[in-house]
Design an enzyme around this catalytic site. Structure first.
Site, PDB file in Angstrom:
ATOM      1  N   CYS A  80       0.817  -1.231   0.000  1.00 42.63           N
ATOM      2  CA  CYS A  80       0.000   0.000   0.000  1.00 42.63           C
ATOM      3  C   CYS A  80       0.849   1.279   0.000  1.00 42.63           C
ATOM      4  O   CYS A  80       0.342   2.349  -0.320  1.00 42.63           O
ATOM      5  CB  CYS A  80      -0.945   0.013   1.190  1.00 42.63           C
ATOM      6  SG  CYS A  80      -2.078  -1.381   1.165  1.00 42.63           S
ATOM      7  N   HIS A 108      -3.361   7.396   2.232  1.00 42.34           N
ATOM      8  CA  HIS A 108      -3.729   6.071   1.731  1.00 42.34           C
ATOM      9  C   HIS A 108      -5.165   5.794   2.159  1.00 42.34           C
ATOM     10  O   HIS A 108      -5.550   6.058   3.302  1.00 42.34           O
ATOM     11  CB  HIS A 108      -2.776   5.027   2.322  1.00 42.34           C
ATOM     12  CG  HIS A 108      -3.192   3.619   2.054  1.00 42.34           C
ATOM     13  ND1 HIS A 108      -3.616   3.197   0.810  1.00 42.34           N
ATOM     14  CD2 HIS A 108      -3.260   2.527   2.873  1.00 42.34           C
ATOM     15  CE1 HIS A 108      -3.918   1.907   0.876  1.00 42.34           C
ATOM     16  NE2 HIS A 108      -3.723   1.484   2.109  1.00 42.34           N
ATOM     17  N   ASN A 166      -9.911  -0.166  -0.352  1.00 48.49           N
ATOM     18  CA  ASN A 166      -8.449  -0.135  -0.317  1.00 48.49           C
ATOM     19  C   ASN A 166      -7.904  -0.721  -1.621  1.00 48.49           C
ATOM     20  O   ASN A 166      -7.991  -1.927  -1.841  1.00 48.49           O
ATOM     21  CB  ASN A 166      -7.966  -0.938   0.897  1.00 48.49           C
ATOM     22  CG  ASN A 166      -6.459  -0.887   1.059  1.00 48.49           C
ATOM     23  OD1 ASN A 166      -5.734  -0.474   0.152  1.00 48.49           O
ATOM     24  ND2 ASN A 166      -5.987  -1.319   2.216  1.00 48.49           N
TER      25      ASN A 166
HETATM   26  N1  COA Z   1     -19.141  -7.896   8.529  1.00 52.44           N
HETATM   27  C1  COA Z   1     -19.693  -8.078   9.724  1.00 52.44           C
HETATM   28  N2  COA Z   1     -18.996  -8.420  10.815  1.00 52.44           N
HETATM   29  C2  COA Z   1     -17.678  -8.576  10.677  1.00 52.44           C
HETATM   30  C3  COA Z   1     -17.019  -8.398   9.443  1.00 52.44           C
HETATM   31  C4  COA Z   1     -17.812  -8.053   8.343  1.00 52.44           C
HETATM   32  N3  COA Z   1     -17.305  -7.846   7.112  1.00 52.44           N
HETATM   33  N4  COA Z   1     -15.709  -8.604   9.599  1.00 52.44           N
HETATM   34  C5  COA Z   1     -15.527  -8.904  10.895  1.00 52.44           C
HETATM   35  N5  COA Z   1     -16.708  -8.892  11.537  1.00 52.44           N
HETATM   36  C6  COA Z   1     -16.978  -9.167  12.957  1.00 52.44           C
HETATM   37  C7  COA Z   1     -15.902  -9.973  13.630  1.00 52.44           C
HETATM   38  O1  COA Z   1     -16.109 -11.348  13.382  1.00 52.44           O
HETATM   39  C8  COA Z   1     -16.094  -9.601  15.072  1.00 52.44           C
HETATM   40  O2  COA Z   1     -17.166 -10.331  15.576  1.00 52.44           O
HETATM   41  P1  COA Z   1     -17.146 -10.879  17.103  1.00 52.44           P
HETATM   42  O3  COA Z   1     -17.074  -9.641  17.956  1.00 52.44           O
HETATM   43  O4  COA Z   1     -18.421 -11.621  17.201  1.00 52.44           O
HETATM   44  O5  COA Z   1     -15.924 -11.726  17.202  1.00 52.44           O
HETATM   45  C9  COA Z   1     -16.542  -8.145  15.006  1.00 52.44           C
HETATM   46  O6  COA Z   1     -16.988  -7.924  13.656  1.00 52.44           O
HETATM   47  C10 COA Z   1     -15.443  -7.154  15.320  1.00 52.44           C
HETATM   48  O7  COA Z   1     -14.296  -7.553  14.604  1.00 52.44           O
HETATM   49  P2  COA Z   1     -12.952  -6.728  14.697  1.00 52.44           P
HETATM   50  O8  COA Z   1     -11.932  -7.378  13.819  1.00 52.44           O
HETATM   51  O9  COA Z   1     -12.604  -6.466  16.119  1.00 52.44           O
HETATM   52  O10 COA Z   1     -13.443  -5.347  14.039  1.00 52.44           O
HETATM   53  P3  COA Z   1     -12.662  -4.012  13.872  1.00 52.44           P
HETATM   54  O11 COA Z   1     -13.414  -2.906  14.454  1.00 52.44           O
HETATM   55  O12 COA Z   1     -11.205  -4.157  14.222  1.00 52.44           O
HETATM   56  O13 COA Z   1     -12.706  -3.811  12.295  1.00 52.44           O
HETATM   57  C11 COA Z   1     -11.296  -4.036  10.362  1.00 52.44           C
HETATM   58  C12 COA Z   1     -12.096  -4.769  11.436  1.00 52.44           C
HETATM   59  C13 COA Z   1     -10.653  -5.068   9.466  1.00 52.44           C
HETATM   60  C14 COA Z   1     -12.232  -3.150   9.572  1.00 52.44           C
HETATM   61  C15 COA Z   1     -10.220  -3.161  11.067  1.00 52.44           C
HETATM   62  O14 COA Z   1      -9.507  -3.932  11.996  1.00 52.44           O
HETATM   63  C16 COA Z   1      -9.261  -2.566  10.090  1.00 52.44           C
HETATM   64  O15 COA Z   1      -9.625  -1.753   9.280  1.00 52.44           O
HETATM   65  N6  COA Z   1      -7.961  -2.920  10.207  1.00 52.44           N
HETATM   66  C17 COA Z   1      -6.968  -2.401   9.322  1.00 52.44           C
HETATM   67  C18 COA Z   1      -7.077  -3.100   8.023  1.00 52.44           C
HETATM   68  C19 COA Z   1      -6.280  -2.411   6.964  1.00 52.44           C
HETATM   69  O16 COA Z   1      -6.431  -1.249   6.762  1.00 52.44           O
HETATM   70  N7  COA Z   1      -5.451  -3.194   6.286  1.00 52.44           N
HETATM   71  C20 COA Z   1      -4.682  -2.713   5.219  1.00 52.44           C
HETATM   72  C21 COA Z   1      -3.621  -1.797   5.732  1.00 52.44           C
HETATM   73  S1  COA Z   1      -2.828  -1.104   4.373  1.00 52.44           S
END
Ligand code: COA
Length: 323
Positions: free
Chosen positions: A114, A250, A280
């Site tokens: 990225c 980004h 993304n």
């Molecule tokens: N739809 C619905 N629920 C979802 C889901 C989706 N697409 N993806 C995950 N969940 C659920 C999980 O299973 C979890 O459920 P649980 O509480 O029953 O276990 C809950 O949502 C929370 O998951 P969590 O991973 O803690 O959510 P979060 O607030 O951290 O958001 C991301 C997840 C991936 C959006 C976030 O962590 C993120 O953006 N991380 C950075 C990713 C990124 O930018 N990567 C590239 C970098 S260049």
């Protein structure tokens, strides 16, 4: 005396096929509300089966060349930032060079996930300042959909395909003021695609060919690291937060973008946000955002822009420039 590298044209391209959050509700257990609240994404674009990264790169490149008033004969350096090349070799930059009917100049890919476009701009800037090029075509292009597991809700809602490009020319007027490029390979396992060329199982076979990510940890690292790169960039240039006219981040997650804007004390009206429109797109995201704000007239000549990115590696970096 030419001592700066200045952006003289930008371009971008998104594939025609748009996949909304509601579309994804039909294929995985997710909801439009969850995706919008946690990521800010509403829609992503997906390349058709016969469309490649080079196809997207070509469209963006032609638009940037047109905006800069440049033809194939003017280009003397091509850098393509991509994690999803058409082939193992030749590089996508060489494939693009042939498409554009450019011959003989250096052409190579950069793989910094990225942060790829920020890396590519930093490298092109050094070429131009060092006298090694006068007119560089710098592209970020991805077909990330090819390395996403579309049955896995945690990752498939986040990513999309696209391309963005910039023409960078030698100039005696200020352009890129500084670039700051970093990496720390220690974090490999937090965000990676395990499959590869040299490693068995072979190239992109099955699960090893998909993005694997520890979302929470990546999120925390991204916010902290981008905060630090903002400080580093301002300090290196003797600037205050208030000297930045536009943040062009980004486009991974609106919550990461907002946290960086807060660190800069920048109102969201001065932050270019396009993540809602394409998710993304990895190396394509910064130039997609830049081109959008240039074409809609928000970014004006003479303004000071801070471009920043964070991605797999981990890699991270920033470019400060006068537009
Ligand atoms: N739809 C619905 N629920 C979802 C889901 C989706 N697409 N993806 C995950 N969940 C659920 C999980 O299973 C979890 O459920 P649980 O509480 O029953 O276990 C809950 O949502 C929370 O998951 P969590 O991973 O803690 O959510 P979060 O607030 O951290 O958001 C991301 C997840 C991936 C959006 C976030 O962590 C993120 O953006 N991380 C950075 C990713 C990124 O930018 N990567 C590239 C970098 S260049």
């Amino acid at each position: 005396m030419n001592c700066f590298a200045r952006i003289t044209g930008t371009g971008s391209y998104l594939p025609a096929k748009a996949v909304t959050n509601h579309d994804l509700e039909n294929t995985v257990d997710t909801s439009d509300q969850w995706i919008r609240e946690r990521t800010g994404i509403a829609v992503r674009h997906i390349a058709s089966d016969d469309e490649t990264t080079c196809d997207l790169a070509e469209q963006a490149a032609r638009r940037a060349m047109e905006a800069a008033g440049k033809t194939a004969a003017d280009i003397d350096l091509i850098i393509v930032a991509t994690t999803t090349p058409d082939k193992i070799f030749p590089s996508t930059a060489c494939l693009l060079q042939a498409r554009l009917d450019v011959h003989g100049c250096a052409a190579f890919d950069i793989q910094a996930v990225c942060t790829g476009f920020v890396y590519a701009l930093g490298v092109a800037d050094k070429f131009i300042r060092g006298g090694g090029a006068k007119c560089a075509l710098v592209v970020g292009a991805e077909t990330l959909s090819r390395i996403v597991d579309w049955t896995y809700r945690t990752t498939c809602v986040l990513f999309g395909d696209g391309a963005g490009a910039a023409i960078l020319e030698a100039s005696d007027e200020p352009g890129i003021l500084s670039s700051h490029l970093h990496a720390d390979g220690e974090y490999e396992k937090l965000l990676h695609v395990p499959g590869g060329v040299s490693r068995k199982p072979g190239p992109l076979e099955g699960d090893p060919g998909f993005i694997q990510m520890k979302g929470n940890e990546v999120f925390r690292m991204a916010v902290n690291t981008l905060g630090r790169i903002v400080d580093e960039t301002l300090e290196a240039n003797g600037l205050e937060k208030s000297d930045i006219d536009w943040l062009v981040p980004h486009q991974a997650n609106i919550r990461i973008i907002s946290a960086t804007a807060k660190k800069l004390a920048m109102p969201m009206e001065r932050v270019v946000v396009t993540v809602d429109q394409h998710g993304n797109t990895s190396a394509a995201s910064v130039p997609l955002a830049l081109d959008t704000a240039v074409r809609d007239g928000r970014i004006q000549r003479g303004e000071t822009l801070l471009l920043e990115a964070f991605g797999g590696g981990f890699t991270w970096g920033s470019v400060l420039l006068k537009f």
